[in-house]
Design a protein around this motif. Sequence first.
Motif, PDB file in Angstrom:
ATOM      1  N   ALA A  17     -10.510  52.585  11.638  1.00  0.00           N
ATOM      2  CA  ALA A  17     -10.191  53.644  11.673  1.00  0.00           C
ATOM      3  C   ALA A  17     -10.434  54.658  12.700  1.00  0.00           C
ATOM      4  N   LEU A  18     -11.802  54.497  13.258  1.00  0.00           N
ATOM      5  CA  LEU A  18     -12.300  54.858  14.595  1.00  0.00           C
ATOM      6  C   LEU A  18     -11.354  54.613  15.833  1.00  0.00           C
ATOM      7  N   LEU A  19     -10.882  53.515  15.871  1.00  0.00           N
ATOM      8  CA  LEU A  19     -10.003  53.237  17.144  1.00  0.00           C
ATOM      9  C   LEU A  19      -8.728  53.690  17.013  1.00  0.00           C
ATOM     10  N   LYS A  20      -8.319  53.835  15.698  1.00  0.00           N
ATOM     11  CA  LYS A  20      -6.849  54.729  15.390  1.00  0.00           C
ATOM     12  C   LYS A  20      -7.156  55.984  15.973  1.00  0.00           C
ATOM     13  N   PHE A  25     -11.992  57.167  18.930  1.00  0.00           N
ATOM     14  CA  PHE A  25     -13.216  57.238  18.726  1.00  0.00           C
ATOM     15  C   PHE A  25     -13.732  55.926  19.535  1.00  0.00           C
ATOM     16  N   GLN A  26     -13.408  55.641  20.982  1.00  0.00           N
ATOM     17  CA  GLN A  26     -13.861  54.283  21.306  1.00  0.00           C
ATOM     18  C   GLN A  26     -15.261  53.938  21.267  1.00  0.00           C
ATOM     19  N   LYS A  27     -16.117  55.123  21.717  1.00  0.00           N
ATOM     20  CA  LYS A  27     -17.604  54.810  21.842  1.00  0.00           C
ATOM     21  C   LYS A  27     -18.245  54.548  20.406  1.00  0.00           C
ATOM     22  N   GLU A  28     -17.972  55.088  19.568  1.00  0.00           N
ATOM     23  CA  GLU A  28     -18.389  55.209  18.041  1.00  0.00           C
ATOM     24  C   GLU A  28     -17.913  53.543  17.949  1.00  0.00           C
ATOM     25  N   ALA A  29     -16.603  53.218  18.010  1.00  0.00           N
ATOM     26  CA  ALA A  29     -16.055  51.571  17.512  1.00  0.00           C
ATOM     27  C   ALA A  29     -16.930  50.705  18.369  1.00  0.00           C
ATOM     28  N   ASN A  30     -17.431  50.929  19.473  1.00  0.00           N
ATOM     29  CA  ASN A  30     -18.103  50.000  20.249  1.00  0.00           C
ATOM     30  C   ASN A  30     -19.332  49.878  19.775  1.00  0.00           C
ATOM     31  N   ARG A  31     -20.188  51.178  19.326  1.00  0.00           N
ATOM     32  CA  ARG A  31     -21.380  50.839  18.544  1.00  0.00           C
ATOM     33  C   ARG A  31     -21.043  50.049  17.376  1.00  0.00           C
ATOM     34  N   LEU A  32     -20.102  50.202  16.663  1.00  0.00           N
ATOM     35  CA  LEU A  32     -19.878  49.162  15.509  1.00  0.00           C
ATOM     36  C   LEU A  32     -19.804  47.854  15.800  1.00  0.00           C
ATOM     37  N   ASN A  33     -19.069  47.590  16.981  1.00  0.00           N
ATOM     38  CA  ASN A  33     -18.754  46.181  17.388  1.00  0.00           C
ATOM     39  C   ASN A  33     -20.272  45.368  17.729  1.00  0.00           C
ATOM     40  N   ASP A  50     -24.419  31.648  -1.528  1.00  0.00           N
ATOM     41  CA  ASP A  50     -23.106  32.226  -1.779  1.00  0.00           C
ATOM     42  C   ASP A  50     -23.114  33.706  -1.886  1.00  0.00           C
ATOM     43  N   ASN A  51     -24.302  34.289  -2.563  1.00  0.00           N
ATOM     44  CA  ASN A  51     -24.443  35.624  -2.884  1.00  0.00           C
ATOM     45  C   ASN A  51     -24.623  36.268  -1.592  1.00  0.00           C
ATOM     46  N   LEU A  52     -25.317  35.780  -0.711  1.00  0.00           N
ATOM     47  CA  LEU A  52     -25.852  36.485   0.586  1.00  0.00           C
ATOM     48  C   LEU A  52     -24.482  36.662   1.449  1.00  0.00           C
ATOM     49  N   LEU A  53     -23.585  35.543   1.225  1.00  0.00           N
ATOM     50  CA  LEU A  53     -22.489  35.459   2.223  1.00  0.00           C
ATOM     51  C   LEU A  53     -21.302  36.478   1.483  1.00  0.00           C
ATOM     52  N   LYS A  54     -21.362  36.451   0.239  1.00  0.00           N
ATOM     53  CA  LYS A  54     -20.579  37.726  -0.213  1.00  0.00           C
ATOM     54  C   LYS A  54     -21.110  39.157   0.396  1.00  0.00           C
ATOM     55  N   GLU A  55     -22.243  39.336   0.277  1.00  0.00           N
ATOM     56  CA  GLU A  55     -22.906  40.549   0.740  1.00  0.00           C
ATOM     57  C   GLU A  55     -22.619  40.732   2.143  1.00  0.00           C
ATOM     58  N   GLN A  56     -22.612  39.743   3.140  1.00  0.00           N
ATOM     59  CA  GLN A  56     -22.450  39.873   4.521  1.00  0.00           C
ATOM     60  C   GLN A  56     -20.976  40.032   4.745  1.00  0.00           C
ATOM     61  N   ASN A  57     -20.078  39.702   3.768  1.00  0.00           N
ATOM     62  CA  ASN A  57     -18.577  39.918   3.998  1.00  0.00           C
ATOM     63  C   ASN A  57     -18.406  41.195   3.696  1.00  0.00           C
ATOM     64  N   MET A  58     -18.888  41.584   2.655  1.00  0.00           N
ATOM     65  CA  MET A  58     -18.603  43.105   2.241  1.00  0.00           C
ATOM     66  C   MET A  58     -19.206  44.117   3.189  1.00  0.00           C
ATOM     67  N   MET A  59     -20.156  43.840   3.920  1.00  0.00           N
ATOM     68  CA  MET A  59     -20.746  44.511   5.026  1.00  0.00           C
ATOM     69  C   MET A  59     -19.894  44.560   6.144  1.00  0.00           C
ATOM     70  N   MET A  60     -19.294  43.235   6.465  1.00  0.00           N
ATOM     71  CA  MET A  60     -18.237  42.958   7.523  1.00  0.00           C
ATOM     72  C   MET A  60     -16.924  43.769   7.087  1.00  0.00           C
ATOM     73  N   GLU A  61     -16.614  43.546   5.987  1.00  0.00           N
ATOM     74  CA  GLU A  61     -15.365  44.467   5.595  1.00  0.00           C
ATOM     75  C   GLU A  61     -15.639  45.707   6.207  1.00  0.00           C
ATOM     76  N   SER A  62     -16.463  46.364   5.358  1.00  0.00           N
ATOM     77  CA  SER A  62     -16.729  47.627   5.345  1.00  0.00           C
ATOM     78  C   SER A  62     -16.600  48.289   6.855  1.00  0.00           C
ATOM     79  N   LYS A  63     -17.462  47.450   7.874  1.00  0.00           N
ATOM     80  CA  LYS A  63     -17.473  48.051   9.349  1.00  0.00           C
ATOM     81  C   LYS A  63     -16.470  47.768   9.873  1.00  0.00           C
ATOM     82  N   LEU A  64     -15.638  46.552   9.687  1.00  0.00           N
ATOM     83  CA  LEU A  64     -14.394  46.547  10.314  1.00  0.00           C
ATOM     84  C   LEU A  64     -13.473  47.431  10.060  1.00  0.00           C
TER      85      LEU A  64
END
Length: 636
Positions: free
Chosen positions: A569-572, A575-583, A550-564
């Motif tokens: 913001a990059l797409l807005k 910055f398509q190239k940077e957004a693709n790298r994050l994808n 559960d703790n690890l999934l919270k950590e994963q979700n935190m990372m996911m939310e941050s990157k999403l």
Amino acid sequence: MRLNTLRFRAMAPESHLSEPICLIQNRDRKLFVCEKALHLLSEIRQPVVVVAIVGLYRTGKSYLMNKLAGRNSGFPLGSTVQSKTKGIWMWCVPYPGRPGQTLVLLDTEGLGDVEKGDTQNDTWIFALAVLLSSTLVYNSFGAIDQQAMDQLHYVTELTERIKSKSSPGGGSGGLEDSAEFVRFFPSFVWALRDFTLQLELNGHPITEDEYLEHSLRLRKGDASDVQLYNLPRKCIRMFFPTRKCFIFDRPTTRKNLPQLESMQESQLEPDFVEQAGQFCRYIYITSKEKTIPGGHLVNGRLLANLVTTYVDTIRSGQVPCMESAVLALAEIENSAAIHDATVRYGELMDQKLKLPMETVQELLGIHAECEKEALQVFLARAFKDDQQRFQVELMKTMDQMKEGFCQKNEQESSKLCWAVLMSLSGELEENIKQGVYSCPGGHKLFSDDLKEMERRYHQEQKKGVMAETVLQQFLKEKENVSRAILLSDQALSEKEKEMAEAKAKAEAAQREQEIQKQKQAELEQKMEDQKRSYELNIQQLEEKMVKERDNLLKEQNMMMESKLREQEALLKDGFQKEANRLNGEINQLREQTGNIKKPSWIGGVLGGLADAVTLFLPGIVPRIAGSLVSNFIKRL
């Protein structure tokens, strides 16, 4: 809520430290851990929330840290062009409103000190503040302009000063090393001191956070100057999971700044007082406990070990690695967890056992209670025991300790039984010495006296598990005496003597058979207890792994939310190239999360424990391991 009201309520208990103490010394451009501070930190058993402040020298960092400690003074404030704080200073205080936690404040040496003239040393101070904190405050003067970004070049050097993994691409499903920073980096707070600009954008008012986000927007283009412009902004956006901005007016006139420590809030600029209050409330409310990857909470002892590990690594010329630090920490903590658990087990057994115990089953019942509590002690402290070798070591140790208590129980029982027999057989022994039984009919008289002694022996209570074994030994010692009396008894015919001797042998064989039966029953009870112990370990490990997942999934979700959030913001901004790298990073995170959710993630750990335990419980585990693991997977 006013800041002083919150402070009054929160700081009622005495602080852990009455004043700051140097944690990491900076001598001759080398870093050293202060043993006294390390010892004091190690005594804190509560989870810690670590707030560190970094920034250029002479920017008022220490004042904010004193306010977080609920004091006007503590960390030294300087009013000259010389930096006051050297190295990293620590102040451990009770956490306002959180009685189960300790607030650890770290005030760092000012960056860019012209007298020091060593930017590499500054970078290590900055890196340590990042590694040790759960909230990082960056303190600077004025607006966020290019000069401010240039001064924050330390953040761009973190990829050269911190590693996530011990080997490139290892251990995190292929994510780049710096892509993992957001997993364990602190929250980022930018404090802008003596801010004089109007918070407006295109003629419209904006918040401090909007001002920060606008300042962190990237520029398009591949030119080197654009890359340099974007680099610190990218690092802040990609490395830190959250960010926040506060602006501060000048607290008082320049003339009064040297007396800032002694000035009352009523003597300061009201806007500054309110801004400082908002800053402190935000830190108190949002700062989280310090954790290491996997979500394991850090207490003072763990933090002290991290400090030592990082500083020793830096001084040796190496780059601190989070993965290596966690593994080194796990070795220390898991070994200590075994020690704590076995000490607790021994204490409980000594308290609860009243030797001699009447039965092995009774002793095993007490052992089961003590083992359960000891295992909880171990699992509460242990972490990253990936191969379960420490848990298996604990199982082996407690099984050996249990056998030791069983042996001690037998010894105490034997001593008591022999004492009872010596007391009851005194008259019998005296009669033998006096030749009372050396007469016609003497064998019957001897046998009757021996039977009477046995009867009285069996009436004695609480002799323990060795009652029959000791009696059998005693009677065996009397066999030669009995046979001599029998052969000399002139009242008996040869036939009667043969019959009496055969009867004595049969009774001895019957007693021996009963003893062997008892030993077999005790052996089966111990094997059943080993099965119970194994099932307990599986159950407790399962519960721990569910929490860790559960703790690890919270950590994963935190990372996911941050990157999403950054991807959006990059797409807005186009910055398509940077957004693709994050994808790509986002997809890898999704794959990691999917694997963690699979029953096999925990089932494999339980199976690993079964494999390890089989080596020292070969007769128990194979019969039940498969069913326990499969039952767990079915429950999921």
